[in-house]
Write a protein that holds these residues in place. Structure first.
Motif, PDB file in Angstrom:
ATOM      1  N   LEU A 104      39.684  58.579  54.753  1.00  0.00           N
ATOM      2  CA  LEU A 104      38.278  57.885  54.098  1.00  0.00           C
ATOM      3  C   LEU A 104      38.381  57.598  52.615  1.00  0.00           C
ATOM      4  O   LEU A 104      37.616  56.910  51.509  1.00  0.00           O
ATOM      5  CB  LEU A 104      37.529  58.746  54.617  1.00  0.00           C
ATOM      6  N   VAL A 138      46.470  48.309  49.217  1.00  0.00           N
ATOM      7  CA  VAL A 138      44.592  48.899  49.830  1.00  0.00           C
ATOM      8  C   VAL A 138      45.319  48.151  51.244  1.00  0.00           C
ATOM      9  O   VAL A 138      45.295  49.630  52.087  1.00  0.00           O
ATOM     10  CB  VAL A 138      43.575  48.442  50.152  1.00  0.00           C
ATOM     11  N   THR A 173      43.838  40.015  43.193  1.00  0.00           N
ATOM     12  CA  THR A 173      43.204  40.075  43.968  1.00  0.00           C
ATOM     13  C   THR A 173      44.457  40.291  45.008  1.00  0.00           C
ATOM     14  O   THR A 173      44.369  41.186  46.527  1.00  0.00           O
ATOM     15  CB  THR A 173      41.502  39.676  44.172  1.00  0.00           C
ATOM     16  N   MET A 232      46.029  43.400  45.197  1.00  0.00           N
ATOM     17  CA  MET A 232      45.128  44.545  45.965  1.00  0.00           C
ATOM     18  C   MET A 232      44.947  44.847  46.810  1.00  0.00           C
ATOM     19  O   MET A 232      45.473  46.079  47.928  1.00  0.00           O
ATOM     20  CB  MET A 232      43.913  45.020  44.698  1.00  0.00           C
ATOM     21  N   THR A 233      44.959  43.441  47.764  1.00  0.00           N
ATOM     22  CA  THR A 233      44.840  43.264  49.016  1.00  0.00           C
ATOM     23  C   THR A 233      46.925  44.230  49.913  1.00  0.00           C
ATOM     24  O   THR A 233      45.945  44.855  51.088  1.00  0.00           O
ATOM     25  CB  THR A 233      44.709  42.073  49.408  1.00  0.00           C
ATOM     26  N   ALA A 265      38.411  50.771  46.574  1.00  0.00           N
ATOM     27  CA  ALA A 265      37.175  49.856  46.730  1.00  0.00           C
ATOM     28  C   ALA A 265      35.820  49.962  45.463  1.00  0.00           C
ATOM     29  O   ALA A 265      35.055  49.801  45.679  1.00  0.00           O
ATOM     30  CB  ALA A 265      36.428  49.703  47.674  1.00  0.00           C
ATOM     31  N   SER A 267      45.087  51.151  53.877  1.00  0.00           N
ATOM     32  CA  SER A 267      44.841  51.721  55.541  1.00  0.00           C
ATOM     33  C   SER A 267      46.099  51.395  56.846  1.00  0.00           C
ATOM     34  O   SER A 267      45.128  52.347  57.763  1.00  0.00           O
ATOM     35  CB  SER A 267      43.857  49.725  55.071  1.00  0.00           C
ATOM     36  N   TYR A 288      46.427  54.851  57.150  1.00  0.00           N
ATOM     37  CA  TYR A 288      45.020  55.487  57.610  1.00  0.00           C
ATOM     38  C   TYR A 288      45.259  55.298  59.710  1.00  0.00           C
ATOM     39  O   TYR A 288      45.295  56.134  59.719  1.00  0.00           O
ATOM     40  CB  TYR A 288      44.346  55.015  57.049  1.00  0.00           C
ATOM     41  N   THR A 312      39.525  47.125  40.356  1.00  0.00           N
ATOM     42  CA  THR A 312      38.353  46.323  40.648  1.00  0.00           C
ATOM     43  C   THR A 312      37.907  45.808  39.319  1.00  0.00           C
ATOM     44  O   THR A 312      37.110  44.144  39.186  1.00  0.00           O
ATOM     45  CB  THR A 312      37.383  46.870  41.675  1.00  0.00           C
TER      46      THR A 312
END
Lengths: 312, 427, 283
Positions: free
Chosen positions: A238, A293, A286, A289-290, A245, A297, A300, A266
């Motif tokens: 988390l 991330v 972006t 970054m996508t 973000a 994730s 995760y 960002t």
């Protein structure tokens, strides 16, 4: 067979009416998800798709976008500030792991008591969570202020005036300054998560450990911490995904400065797009970054899935 | 009326619109409202502007002026551009002369004001400088901005009491200036206080120094990316920043302090000098302690420089009218009212440099404004600030390179190489 | 806390207990102090704040609150935030609950594929679409309207909200639902009269989660609304602190005005708020 189709079978016994009613009901089901999907498609998926398109163009947001192939991506990897922004966010995430997760765990152990006042202290410790990052950032800017800030003044009052420092103006200390505020804001969140996990640990385990003559420290080390392992995995992930973000605090306190020392993906994206009007290049950033991330994730999700397999 | 602005139910197929519709319906119709957006969020000029609008309402009761002031940083980044692209752009909007006026004209955001200015000789009531090439009010031979002030974007303001205390006088040359810096530092003062978090405060001054040393021509070509920055002339210019870094000229929190915070700190005596623009005057009237005494001198002569040794750095700022406004006539009515002699005298007295002929002479103006007016007359060249004269990202990179050198984090050669490296990414 | 190690000990003021209190109070008080400092600084003059930042106010200057309230147009900001967050959260929860029920309980073609599609939204921070979203809203003519916030605010948290509510719907017993269907209730009737009332405890949680997040949202609010009459609290507060950055007393007053009511609400509903904000991280 699920409940709805079973109900439909129970109800319809005559040929035509039944199949028409069933078909109508089949359509009705889509009405349940229609509003959500319409909004999601328009304001999440469509922009995601357009970001991909814009990332291959050069565009100032005013004139017509011009196709430039992968030039923006080549630029992104040559852009030392952009590359550095990932290093910076990495440092930030490592820092927040200490001041949010580790400190949160420590506080969960420290405040896990039902003695008088501890519930209140837990509540107080969690309270920054409900405030906006903007309010936190503005407040802490005043805490760090070189001339009139709380921190420097406290140092001067304590005879440590030599340590008074322009915290957010020095590339060497600005990131640490932001990380501390992040910890102030979020440590309470992780404390609660660890507290819940602590409460799930059966008392019998401690009783058994005490019978074996374990000291408090030994009980913490051999009973508590191993059982917090799964919660820690969640907390770490988390914290990592939250770190990518991050924006509000950086924007409010340093906006990437001084000299890009707190530039994170960002803030750099928003600068490229909305200060410098490089929409195409910003879009490419972006997309990068996508991907980053997304990979993090997925790790995760995989980890959480594994967690469900090891239920205790 | 403002609730109505938020309503575009025709574009939405959602039950939620009913909620806002109900609010919208409750708002009654009013006389013609014109909206005007600008960055005057405080200071005496805002007070004067408010008074002018009050007077306007009295004289033209059928027109209401609604102000939409915005924070300058936000206005510059997304504030204005998104308002211009919204379905109800503001009728009148503030702009910096130069690159942005040209952009607004080219992209059709701004209305052509030439014909309106021709009527009854309105245009002739302004100083000739208002319609010159360097004022940045024109595009393709047509006028797209009514200037409301000339702004010098950097002079060196100084604390008179501190100068007197240390026996200092306004310097004529760069060498004298450095001596002042050293004297102040040895005496334990902060010689120059500035907040450079956004890079433009020091960047403007750096632009001026650079234009002085390398000459307008080379300055202009480099900022248009026609020449590299890594060359001896620019090294010579950046050497000046290195000298400042070496002399420990700046406050310790230079890199993280905001521009307005540093101005207030200057008013409170936290530093002896403050390189910033003419807008300091209305702010000083508003927020400086009553006994605060200050003066100004232009960036001192730099020996061997290729540019005009007395040049100033500055631009015209003013109002543009939206090309899409349904209230063009009302907007012009307001702008004519605002730029009439009586109001411009009040405007000048609030601390702004009025571009209207005779207003400065007729006004009982602040001595500091008088001083700036003299600098203005003394100069042969007006250097455009990089961030308004050139694309903003080029200016940003130049500013940051200069800040690296002035902050002692890079040598002149390194700073210039950094600029070239960053600029190479733009093509 | 009967499970905790410390709680099993007797409640006497042993040296360990005193140490425990001392450490806990020191750390928590240290963490809370910036907020306390903000509160009492708001009552001081700028002179006092600049010269003696730590000292208590010489007099209680409550007028700073009146001034900040008026200058910052804070009432308006509160109203805007209430309107935008209220409408968004209501719409969001209604729409999400409807979809969550379908994803949990109804069987239809493409259900799982659509659900996984939705999960994309769970992974992504909103920053990654900020550029196209800006232009989408511009082209829809919605920039500088409440819609520019309400629509993204309703759409972006959908994935997480649906995900959480779906898990809850999955835990509900099927008997009532089946009974209603056998009695001839249509799909919507069953949902509205039987299932929706059952999901209320979970609704409270997701309402709180989204309320806090959207109330504090900055990036969209900053970029999509420039008209200061339409701004929400975070963006308005940021602008206010920009205008009055050196008018310390006003900034501290404005900060107090915008944080204290939130903190009061939090302390009143502490249990629910904590449950709401940590939902998803705790199952």
């Amino acid at each position: 067979m699920d409940s709805s189709s079973r109900a439909a079978t129970h109800r319809g016994r005559g040929g035509i009416t039944r199949s028409r009613a069933a078909r109508l009901e089949e359509l009705q089901k889509y009405l349940f998800i229609l509003p959500a999907l319409a909004l999601f498609a328009t304001f999440v998926l469509l922009p995601l798709g357009s970001a991909l398109y814009f990332s291959f163009t050069t565009w100032d947001g005013l004139r017509t976008p011009e196709w430039v192939g992968t030039r923006n991506y080549a630029r992104a990897f040559a852009d030392t500030i952009h590359v550095r922004s990932y290093v910076n966010v990495g440092v930030y995430i490592l820092g927040t792991l200490v001041v949010e997760v580790a400190f949160g765990l420590l506080m969960a152990v420290l405040l896990a008591s039902d003695r008088l006042g501890f519930a209140f202290m837990r509540g107080l410790f969690f309270s920054p969570m409900v405030l906006s990052m903007v309010a936190a950032g503005i407040l802490w800017k005043y805490v760090y202020d070189y001339r009139t800030g709380l921190l420097n003044e406290a140092l001067r009052a304590g005879g440590l005036g030599d340590f008074a420092h322009p915290w957010l103006s020095d590339p060497g200390t600005a990131m640490a300054g932001v990380i501390v505020v992040s910890g102030w804001k979020y440590a309470g969140f992780f404390m609660i998560i660890f507290l819940a996990a602590l409460r799930r640990i059966p008392t019998s385990l401690y009783e058994a450990a005490m019978l074996d003559g374990a000291t408090a420290l030994q009980r913490l080390w051999h009973v508590t911490l191993p059982l917090l392992r799964e919660t820690t995995i969640i907390a770490v992930l988390l914290c990592v995904t939250g770190g990518f973000a991050a924006f509000d605090l950086f924007f409010t306190m340093t906006n990437g400065g001084p000299f890009n020392a707190t530039e994170i993906p960002t803030t750099w994206i928003v600068k490229q797009a909305f200060d410098r009007h490089n929409m195409g290049y910003g879009a490419a950033l972006t997309v990068i970054m996508t991907v980053v991330v997304g990979v993090v994730s997925l790790a995760y999700l995989l980890a959480t899935r594994r967690r469900h397999a090891v239920e205790y | 009326m403002r609730v109505n602005r938020s309503l575009h139910p025709r574009r939405l197929v959602t039950v939620l619109s009913a909620v806002l519709l109900a609010i919208g319906a409750a708002v009654a119709q009013e006389p013609v409202e014109i909206t005007i957006t600008h960055t005057m969020t405080g200071g005496t000029h805002r007070v004067a502007f408010d008074e002018i609008i009050d007077a306007f309402h009295e004289e033209y009761p059928n027109i209401r002026v609604r102000q939409m002031p915005q924070d300058m940083e936000i206005y510059q980044d997304v504030g204005l551009i998104s308002m211009l692209q919204s379905p109800n752009p503001p009728d009148i909007f503030f702009q910096w002369g130069g690159d942005l006026v040209r952009r607004d004209a080219e992209l059709g955001f701004a209305a052509d004001l030439s014909d309106a200015l021709d009527e009854d000789g309105w245009g002739d009531t302004f100083l000739d400088a208002a319609w010159s090439e360097s004022s940045g009010t024109m595009y393709d031979g047509r006028v797209y901005m009514i200037p409301y002030a000339f702004d010098v974007t950097t002079v060196l303001w100084y604390n008179v009491d501190m100068f007197e205390e240390h026996g200092l006088e306004e310097p004529e040359t760069w060498g004298e200036f450095l001596d002042i810096v050293r004297t102040l530092r040895e005496a334990g003062e902060t010689p120059i206080i500035l907040g450079n978090q956004q890079f433009w405060p020091l960047g403007n001054w750096a632009g001026h120094i650079t234009a002085r040393v390398v000459g307008m021509d080379l300055f202009d070509r480099a900022l248009r990316l026609e020449e590299p920055f890594s060359q001896p002339a620019f090294e010579d210019a950046f050497e000046r920043f290195a000298e400042l870094a070496e002399a420990n000229a700046f406050n310790r929190d230079l890199a993280g302090l905001g521009a307005s915070e540093s101005m207030t700190a200057f008013f409170q005596g936290a530093g002896a000098m403050h390189p910033i623009g003419s807008w300091l005057i209305p702010n000083a009237l508003d927020t400086a302690p009553d006994d605060f005494r200050y003066g100004a001198f232009n960036t001192p002569e730099i020996p061997g420089g290729a540019g005009d040794p007395h040049s100033i750095i500055g631009l015209a700022t003013g109002f543009q009218v939206s090309a899409e406004t349904p209230h063009f006539d009302e907007a012009i009515t307001f702008l004519r009212f605002f730029t009439n002699m009586e109001n411009q005298v009040a405007w000048a007295e609030s601390g702004r440099f009025s571009p209207v002929r005779g207003a400065m002479a007729a006004a009982d103006i602040d001595e500091h404004n008088q001083q700036l007016a003299e600098l203005f007359l003394d100069a042969e060249e007006m250097v455009p600030p990089p961030d308004t004269g050139y694309p903003v990202e080029v200016a940003d990179i130049f500013y940051q390179g200069a800040a690296l050198v002035a902050g002692g984090l890079a040598s002149p050669t390194q700073g210039l190489a950094w600029i070239d490296e960053q600029l190479s990414l733009l093509q | 806390m009967s499970t905790s190690a410390s709680a099993t000990r007797a409640r006497r003021a042993t040296p360990a207990t005193i140490l425990h209190y001392w450490v806990a109070i020191t750390v928590v008080a240290g963490m809370a102090f910036p907020l306390v400092w903000m509160l009492y600084s708001s009552l001081k003059t700028n002179q006092e704040i600049a010269l003696t930042p730590l000292a208590l106010p010489a007099a209680f200057r409550w007028q700073h609150y009146v001034e900040a309230w008026q200058l910052g147009n804070l009432g308006r900001l509160y109203l805007n935030s209430l309107l935008v967050t209220g409408v968004s959260v209501t719409a969001l929860v209604m729409i999400a609950s409807l979809a969550a029920y379908a994803f949990a309980r109804l069987r239809f073609r493409g259900r799982d594929a659509l659900f996984y599609l939705l999960l994309i939204g769970l992974l992504l921070p909103a920053q990654v679409v900020i550029i196209p979203l800006f232009f989408l809203l511009r082209d829809m003519g919605l920039l500088n309207t409440y819609w520019a916030l309400i629509l993204p605010y309703t759409s972006w948290p959908l994935a997480l909200t649906i995900y959480l509510l779906r898990s809850y719907y999955l835990t509900l017993e099927r008997e009532l639902e089946d009974a209603a269907r056998i009695d001839g209730a249509g799909l919507f009737q069953t949902y509205v009269f039987v299932m929706f009332p059952l999901v209320r405890p979970a609704l409270a949680t997701v309402v709180i989660l989204n309320l806090v997040n959207l109330w504090n949202e900055l990036l969209f609010a900053l970029l999509f609304i420039q008209d200061e009459q339409l701004r929400t609290l975070p963006a308005g507060l940021l602008a206010f602190s920009g205008y009055y950055i050196v008018d310390y007393r006003l900034v501290f007053a404005a900060l107090s005005i915008t944080t204290v009511p939130i903190l009061v609400v939090y302390f009143l509903f502490q249990r629910q708020v904590i449950a709401g904000l940590t939902t998803g991280a705790l199952d």
